[in-house]
Design a protein around this motif. Structure first.
Motif, PDB file in Angstrom:
ATOM      1  N   ASP A  66       0.831  -1.207   0.000  1.00 42.39           N
ATOM      2  CA  ASP A  66       0.000   0.000   0.000  1.00 42.39           C
ATOM      3  C   ASP A  66       0.865   1.255   0.000  1.00 42.39           C
ATOM      4  O   ASP A  66       0.575   2.221  -0.721  1.00 42.39           O
ATOM      5  CB  ASP A  66      -0.924  -0.002   1.215  1.00 42.39           C
ATOM      6  N   ALA A  67       1.939   1.258   0.790  1.00 38.74           N
ATOM      7  CA  ALA A  67       2.829   2.423   0.818  1.00 38.74           C
ATOM      8  C   ALA A  67       3.472   2.649  -0.545  1.00 38.74           C
ATOM      9  O   ALA A  67       3.637   3.792  -0.983  1.00 38.74           O
ATOM     10  CB  ALA A  67       3.906   2.226   1.893  1.00 38.74           C
ATOM     11  N   LEU A  68       3.826   1.564  -1.241  1.00 44.82           N
ATOM     12  CA  LEU A  68       4.423   1.690  -2.573  1.00 44.82           C
ATOM     13  C   LEU A  68       3.439   2.259  -3.578  1.00 44.82           C
ATOM     14  O   LEU A  68       3.840   2.938  -4.534  1.00 44.82           O
ATOM     15  CB  LEU A  68       4.939   0.327  -3.041  1.00 44.82           C
ATOM     16  N   GLY A  72       4.067   5.951  -5.527  1.00 41.90           N
ATOM     17  CA  GLY A  72       4.070   5.934  -6.982  1.00 41.90           C
ATOM     18  C   GLY A  72       4.910   4.830  -7.594  1.00 41.90           C
ATOM     19  O   GLY A  72       5.167   4.848  -8.795  1.00 41.90           O
ATOM     20  N   ASP A  73       5.334   3.843  -6.792  1.00 39.36           N
ATOM     21  CA  ASP A  73       6.210   2.792  -7.298  1.00 39.36           C
ATOM     22  C   ASP A  73       5.479   1.490  -7.629  1.00 39.36           C
ATOM     23  O   ASP A  73       6.061   0.600  -8.245  1.00 39.36           O
ATOM     24  CB  ASP A  73       7.313   2.496  -6.265  1.00 39.36           C
ATOM     25  N   THR A  86       5.878  -6.383  -7.021  1.00 40.76           N
ATOM     26  CA  THR A  86       6.323  -5.944  -5.697  1.00 40.76           C
ATOM     27  C   THR A  86       7.844  -5.861  -5.650  1.00 40.76           C
ATOM     28  O   THR A  86       8.409  -4.898  -5.100  1.00 40.76           O
ATOM     29  CB  THR A  86       5.815  -6.914  -4.622  1.00 40.76           C
ATOM     30  N   HIS A  87       8.508  -6.853  -6.216  1.00 41.20           N
ATOM     31  CA  HIS A  87       9.973  -6.867  -6.237  1.00 41.20           C
ATOM     32  C   HIS A  87      10.521  -5.624  -6.953  1.00 41.20           C
ATOM     33  O   HIS A  87      11.387  -4.910  -6.423  1.00 41.20           O
ATOM     34  CB  HIS A  87      10.446  -8.140  -6.945  1.00 41.20           C
TER      35      HIS A  87
END
Length: 466
Positions: A66-68, A72-73, A86-87
């Motif tokens: 969620d933080a990513l 914006g990643d 995710t990686h």
């Protein structure tokens, strides 16, 4: 609602935004047997990162994804499972923020990432709650969409200028079906192009574009009827709102009645939205550089005739139109001030900006050097904020902050700012007989947490009496 069904709804919709398959895929249609392919070569870095991730508690795994999204990643489904998206997102975040981990981020970097995601959520006032009229649960960026009104079977939220609209909608059993809705929203029109469409027996997702704007539509079918939401926005805001659509889609629960009562959110009755509290960010940020002495940028305090810090008067004792030295009686500082850097910075060098916020908190903003200034996502009150390199040396101070910054989705994006360089600060302190601080014992590059921790208690907000 079963977790597996929710993942299917999310996965189908996020494909439309990401342009590629999500980590939790909707099962493809049966295909003819393909030729046997050789298995992919082992990837020890990926395997080690996956093992480290899966050893974390589920709440932290989902929290990192969620933080990513908010940094914006990451543009996929928050499931808590590890995949290539995710990686790659973790690697992108580490590279952008200067973290030194080669594979999976350590506890300090993970804490910084979670804090960055929480700060972005807070900045957008993203609230996840149940919408009473439609029955759906979803997140609403309330800073971006402050206007709220009722509609038949749902609720409408809009930006102040009406250019961005989020609307929930529900239909009771028998009034319509997904086939009819799908046919209507995918029907060709001269000025609207459907860019993605997906229909399954229990949900649909459609995205479309016009010359000026974009839209995202999702509906789900269940025993209580059909429920969904639509968001429309201009292409000029797409860079930020696309990310918010991902966050909204990840929060969407069409039939919360199927969840255990302990997991249900409170229903929200539609009423005129209360006026948001008036936020009064500091006029500038100061750095405690000695007993009773606070350094800041003169330009940041140009219009301030009665500065105060923590409610106490702060008197100007020296200024040269570039820097200003204030006399203030503060609590004991947390540690020695940083030493002004005497060597020039390199282009695109990673830096950290510490800006004071309302309530005495400090905002940590990673950035990089650009020309003779910096580029960073700073918020109001950052004029005079200290800028540190990754060894903890004082690169300079933010010269000033605009009175009317450009906002994207209610948040100030990364912007270029002029810098008062460290050499200029060193000369000013010497002229005013302020002793230099001490350099970090370990000059090697450190994490954001380690760098900012050295200045605990030394960054203060400066308010103006008028």
């Amino acid at each position: 609602m079963a977790h597996r069904d929710r993942v299917r709804w999310l996965a189908g919709g996020l494909v439309a935004l990401s342009g590629a398959s999500a980590e939790a895929q909707v099962p493809p249609a049966p295909q003819k047997p393909a030729a046997v392919q050789k298995p992919a070569a082992p990837d020890p870095v990926y395997d080690a990162a996956r093992a480290a991730y899966e050893a974390l508690p589920e709440a932290e795994r989902k929290g990192l994804q969620d933080a990513l999204v908010w940094t914006g990643d990451y543009n996929s489904v928050v499931t808590g499972t590890y995949g290539r998206r995710t990686h790659d997102a973790l690697l992108a975040y580490a590279a952008r923020t200067g973290a030194r981990e080669a594979a999976f981020p350590g506890p300090a970097t993970r804490a910084t990432l979670l804090a960055a995601g929480a700060a972005a959520r807070k900045a957008g006032q993203f609230a996840v709650r149940r919408d009473g009229p439609s029955g759906v649960t979803l997140g609403v960026p309330e800073r971006l969409l402050p206007k709220r009104s009722g509609t038949p079977g749902g609720t409408r939220w809009q930006s102040a200028d009406g250019a961005i609209t989020l609307e929930t909608k529900s239909f009771p059993p028998g009034e319509t079906d997904l086939d009819a809705i799908f046919a209507r929203i995918t029907a060709p029109t001269p000025d609207r192009k459907v860019t993605y469409k997906l229909k399954r027996p229990d949900f649909l997702v459609v995205t479309a574009e016009t010359a000026q704007g974009k839209s995202y539509i999702r509906y789900a079918a269940g025993a209580p009827g059909i429920r969904g939401f639509t968001i429309g926005y201009g292409k000029g805001a797409a860079a930020e709102v696309d990310r918010l659509v991902i966050a909204i889609a990840n929060s969407f629960v069409p039939f919360e009645e199927a969840a255990p009562a302990s997991e249900r959110g409170p229903a929200v009755a539609v009423a005129p939205a209360p006026a948001p509290p008036v936020r009064r960010p500091p006029a500038a940020t100061g750095l405690v550089i000695g007993p009773g002495r606070v350094l800041t940028s003169a330009q940041a305090l140009a219009a301030c005739t009665e500065p105060t810090i923590a409610g106490r008067p702060a008197r100007v004792v020296a200024t040269d139109r570039i820097l200003t030295l204030l006399d203030w009686t503060p609590p004991a500082p947390g540690g020695p001030p940083p030493v002004p850097r005497d060597t020039p910075v390199k282009q695109a060098e990673a830096v950290v900006v510490l800006g004071a916020e309302e309530g005495g908190t400090v905002a940590v903003a990673p950035g990089e050097t650009v020309g003779e200034g910096i580029a960073a996502p700073l918020q109001p009150g950052s004029g005079g904020a200290p800028v540190l390199d990754r060894s903890g040396n004082l690169v300079g101070l933010v010269s000033s902050y605009p009175t009317a910054p450009r906002l994207v989705a209610g948040v100030v994006p990364t912007t270029r700012y002029a810098l008062v360089p460290g050499a200029r600060i060193a000369a000013f302190l010497a002229e005013n007989r302020i002793p230099a601080g001490s350099r970090p014992a370990d000059p090697a590059p450190a994490s954001l947490g380690a760098v900012t921790g050295r200045l605990a208690g030394l960054v203060v907000g400066i308010a103006c009496g008028r």
